[in-house]
Scaffold this motif. Structure first.
Motif, mmCIF file in Angstrom:
data_model
loop_
_atom_site.group_PDB
_atom_site.id
_atom_site.type_symbol
_atom_site.label_atom_id
_atom_site.label_comp_id
_atom_site.label_asym_id
_atom_site.label_seq_id
_atom_site.Cartn_x
_atom_site.Cartn_y
_atom_site.Cartn_z
ATOM 1 N N TYR A 139 5.651 -40.330 52.500
ATOM 2 C CA TYR A 139 5.670 -38.883 52.671
ATOM 3 C C TYR A 139 6.506 -38.521 53.892
ATOM 4 C CZ TYR A 139 1.946 -40.956 55.403
ATOM 5 O OH TYR A 139 1.247 -41.815 56.208
ATOM 6 N N ASP A 140 6.915 -37.269 53.966
ATOM 7 C CA ASP A 140 7.686 -36.747 55.094
ATOM 8 C C ASP A 140 6.789 -35.798 55.868
ATOM 9 O OD1 ASP A 140 9.412 -35.598 56.879
ATOM 10 O OD2 ASP A 140 10.841 -34.867 55.389
ATOM 11 N N THR A 141 6.294 -36.216 57.024
ATOM 12 C CA THR A 141 5.340 -35.400 57.783
ATOM 13 C C THR A 141 5.960 -34.145 58.379
ATOM 14 O OG1 THR A 141 5.706 -36.733 59.782
ATOM 15 C CG2 THR A 141 3.878 -37.378 58.338
ATOM 16 N N SER A 142 7.296 -34.052 58.403
ATOM 17 C CA SER A 142 7.919 -32.856 58.984
ATOM 18 C C SER A 142 7.587 -31.597 58.182
ATOM 19 C CB SER A 142 9.438 -33.043 59.060
ATOM 20 O OG SER A 142 10.012 -33.124 57.770
ATOM 21 N N TRP A 143 7.166 -31.757 56.928
ATOM 22 C CA TRP A 143 6.804 -30.607 56.102
ATOM 23 C C TRP A 143 5.400 -30.089 56.393
ATOM 24 C CZ3 TRP A 143 9.872 -27.803 52.986
ATOM 25 C CH2 TRP A 143 11.106 -28.331 52.630
ATOM 26 N N LEU A 144 4.617 -30.839 57.137
ATOM 27 C CA LEU A 144 3.195 -30.538 57.241
ATOM 28 C C LEU A 144 2.837 -29.532 58.325
ATOM 29 C CD1 LEU A 144 1.698 -34.108 56.673
ATOM 30 C CD2 LEU A 144 2.122 -32.286 55.005
ATOM 31 N N HIS A 145 3.795 -29.123 59.133
ATOM 32 C CA HIS A 145 3.500 -28.109 60.155
ATOM 33 C C HIS A 145 4.779 -27.347 60.466
ATOM 34 C CE1 HIS A 145 1.628 -27.003 64.312
ATOM 35 N NE2 HIS A 145 1.487 -26.045 63.418
ATOM 36 N N ARG A 146 5.129 -26.413 59.567
ATOM 37 C CA ARG A 146 6.343 -25.622 59.703
ATOM 38 C C ARG A 146 6.030 -24.145 59.512
ATOM 39 N NH1 ARG A 146 11.278 -28.370 56.458
ATOM 40 N NH2 ARG A 146 11.682 -26.151 56.211
ATOM 41 N N PRO A 147 6.710 -23.273 60.238
ATOM 42 C CA PRO A 147 6.427 -21.840 60.110
ATOM 43 C C PRO A 147 6.861 -21.248 58.772
ATOM 44 C CG PRO A 147 8.318 -22.201 61.546
ATOM 45 C CD PRO A 147 7.721 -23.552 61.279
ATOM 46 N N ASP A 148 7.770 -21.944 58.054
ATOM 47 C CA ASP A 148 8.265 -21.402 56.796
ATOM 48 C C ASP A 148 7.573 -22.015 55.573
ATOM 49 O OD1 ASP A 148 9.375 -23.887 57.341
ATOM 50 O OD2 ASP A 148 11.254 -23.454 56.283
ATOM 51 N N VAL A 149 6.523 -22.807 55.815
ATOM 52 C CA VAL A 149 5.805 -23.461 54.717
ATOM 53 C C VAL A 149 4.311 -23.226 54.907
ATOM 54 C CG1 VAL A 149 5.243 -25.668 53.628
ATOM 55 C CG2 VAL A 149 7.572 -25.242 54.433
ATOM 56 N N HIS A 150 3.611 -22.882 53.825
ATOM 57 C CA HIS A 150 2.165 -22.708 53.901
ATOM 58 C C HIS A 150 1.512 -24.073 54.125
ATOM 59 C CE1 HIS A 150 -1.983 -21.942 52.757
ATOM 60 N NE2 HIS A 150 -1.738 -20.642 52.827
ATOM 61 N N GLY A 151 0.938 -24.269 55.304
ATOM 62 C CA GLY A 151 0.423 -25.578 55.675
ATOM 63 C C GLY A 151 -0.643 -26.103 54.737
ATOM 64 N N GLY A 152 -1.612 -25.248 54.393
ATOM 65 C CA GLY A 152 -2.700 -25.689 53.538
ATOM 66 C C GLY A 152 -2.226 -26.081 52.153
ATOM 67 N N GLU A 153 -1.334 -25.276 51.593
ATOM 68 C CA GLU A 153 -0.864 -25.563 50.243
ATOM 69 C C GLU A 153 -0.016 -26.835 50.195
ATOM 70 O OE1 GLU A 153 1.020 -22.048 48.778
ATOM 71 O OE2 GLU A 153 -0.890 -21.071 48.315
ATOM 72 N N ILE A 154 0.811 -27.064 51.199
ATOM 73 C CA ILE A 154 1.643 -28.261 51.182
ATOM 74 C C ILE A 154 0.802 -29.509 51.397
ATOM 75 C CG2 ILE A 154 2.282 -28.294 53.629
ATOM 76 C CD1 ILE A 154 4.593 -29.120 50.660
ATOM 77 N N CYS A 155 -0.241 -29.416 52.241
ATOM 78 C CA CYS A 155 -1.131 -30.562 52.451
ATOM 79 C C CYS A 155 -1.852 -30.932 51.155
ATOM 80 C CB CYS A 155 -2.153 -30.251 53.545
ATOM 81 S SG CYS A 155 -1.461 -30.180 55.213
ATOM 82 N N ALA A 156 -2.363 -29.920 50.461
ATOM 83 C CA ALA A 156 -3.056 -30.178 49.203
ATOM 84 C C ALA A 156 -2.088 -30.714 48.156
ATOM 85 C CB ALA A 156 -3.732 -28.907 48.700
ATOM 86 N N ALA A 157 -0.879 -30.173 48.114
ATOM 87 C CA ALA A 157 0.104 -30.644 47.146
ATOM 88 C C ALA A 157 0.462 -32.104 47.395
ATOM 89 C CB ALA A 157 1.351 -29.774 47.209
ATOM 90 N N LEU A 158 0.571 -32.468 48.664
ATOM 91 C CA LEU A 158 0.951 -33.829 49.012
ATOM 92 C C LEU A 158 -0.056 -34.846 48.483
ATOM 93 C CD1 LEU A 158 2.862 -35.714 50.665
ATOM 94 C CD2 LEU A 158 1.294 -35.398 52.579
ATOM 95 N N VAL A 159 -1.356 -34.531 48.584
ATOM 96 C CA VAL A 159 -2.382 -35.515 48.211
ATOM 97 C C VAL A 159 -2.855 -35.372 46.776
ATOM 98 C CG1 VAL A 159 -3.164 -35.646 50.605
ATOM 99 C CG2 VAL A 159 -4.342 -34.107 49.026
ATOM 100 N N SER A 160 -2.428 -34.333 46.083
ATOM 101 C CA SER A 160 -2.963 -34.071 44.751
ATOM 102 C C SER A 160 -2.722 -35.223 43.783
ATOM 103 C CB SER A 160 -2.373 -32.773 44.181
ATOM 104 O OG SER A 160 -0.964 -32.862 44.058
ATOM 105 N N GLY A 161 -1.581 -35.882 43.906
ATOM 106 C CA GLY A 161 -1.276 -36.982 43.009
ATOM 107 C C GLY A 161 -2.089 -38.233 43.268
#
Length: 292
Positions: free
Chosen positions: A147-169
């Motif tokens: 995974y790329d952790t740079s996506w997990l805390h960005r002002p232009d990305v919803h943090g909660g949704e990206i975290c859930a999306a990352l682990v959903s698989g």
């Protein structure tokens, strides 16, 4: 069931970690052997609610699940002023030991999943004598990041949704939809940067390669259970780790992924029941003073 009140009770305990007092939320139920449960990265103790409410397990085990600082209902420490959160091996180890000490738990069993499974291995390396048994779910000495952790805390990305999306698989396809959604909902509620900070431990600071060989399972039994659908900590990762630990028990769980206790509690129960039964059996002395 309308009006049904679940049996676990939630409270706060004040715990000293690294010289500072933390207000840590935990839930517990049952009586007997203390069983401390550690949640996954970016989530909280709600993952263990089915185990906490299990009528059979809680007859013999006092089950406790706490939210790590920064997680769930446990706030950051009072001194925190907004600096980046990063979980380290030393801090995580100290937190688990301090929680057990604060509640005066005598020779507890500790069961952790994912990052909790990794810290269980570190407890086995450095502090085995303090525990009755250690259980690592989805545990290995190291996993190559996918995974790329740079996506997990960005002002232009919803943090909660990206975290859930990352682990959903990582959830097995057989898992009930309601349990899948509940597992992901906790990730959607995680604090800003918390999942990323936990993964610092998982991918950088918590590398235990070359250290697990020193684990003495005669001092503290070690059980490793991994879901067959986990591609974060794969069955091969766990088997590789266990091959270096004499006496480690290894089970690959069918129809389960990275979050067995929350994604499919009924299926997980089939695997954890024999483990808890064995720990219980080893803990009860016979009339001759031997263990049965």
């Amino acid at each position: 069931m309308t009006g049904y009140i679940e049996p676990m009770v939630g409270r706060y305990v004040h715990v000293e970690i690294d010289g500072e007092t933390h207000r840590i939320y935990f839930e517990e139920n049952g009586a007997g052997i203390p069983l401390v449960c550690l949640h996954t990265a970016g989530s909280d103790g709600r993952q263990w609610r089915h185990l906490l409410a299990d009528d059979e397990f809680t007859k013999k085990f006092r089950i406790l699940a706490f939210d790590m600082p920064w997680h769930g209902k446990s706030n950051p420490p009072a001194s925190w002023n907004g600096e980046e959160y990063r979980l380290t091996t030393a801090r995580y180890t100290q937190t688990v030991r301090a929680f057990c000490k604060a509640l005066d738990l005598e020779k507890p069993v500790v069961m952790g999943c994912s990052i909790g499974g990794r810290i269980v291995l570190n407890l086995a390396i450095d502090h085995a004598a303090e525990f009755r048994a250690l259980i690592g779910l989805e545990a290995a000495d190291f996993q190559a990041p996918w995974y790329d952790t740079s996506w997990l805390h960005r002002p232009d990305v919803h943090g909660g949704e990206i975290c859930a999306a990352l682990v959903s698989g990582l959830i097995a396809p057989q898992s009930p939809e309601v349990s899948r959604n509940e597992t992901l909902w906790a990730y959607m509620q995680s604090g800003p940067g918390v999942f990323k900070g936990d993964l610092y431990f998982y991918r950088v600071d918590g590398d235990l390669r070359g250290r697990v060989e020193g684990i003495d399972t005669s001092a503290c039994p070690l059980y490793l259970l991994t879901g067959e659908y986990d591609f974060s900590c794969t069955p091969e990762d766990t088997k590789r780790t266990a091959s270096a630990i004499a006496g480690a028990s290894v089970t690959i769980m069918e129809h389960l992924g990275h979050f067995p206790m929350s994604e499919n509690p009924e299926q997980f129960r089939r695997y954890i029941a024999p483990v808890l039964g064995q720990i219980l059996k080893q803990s009860i002395p016979s009339k001759q003073g031997e263990h049965v």
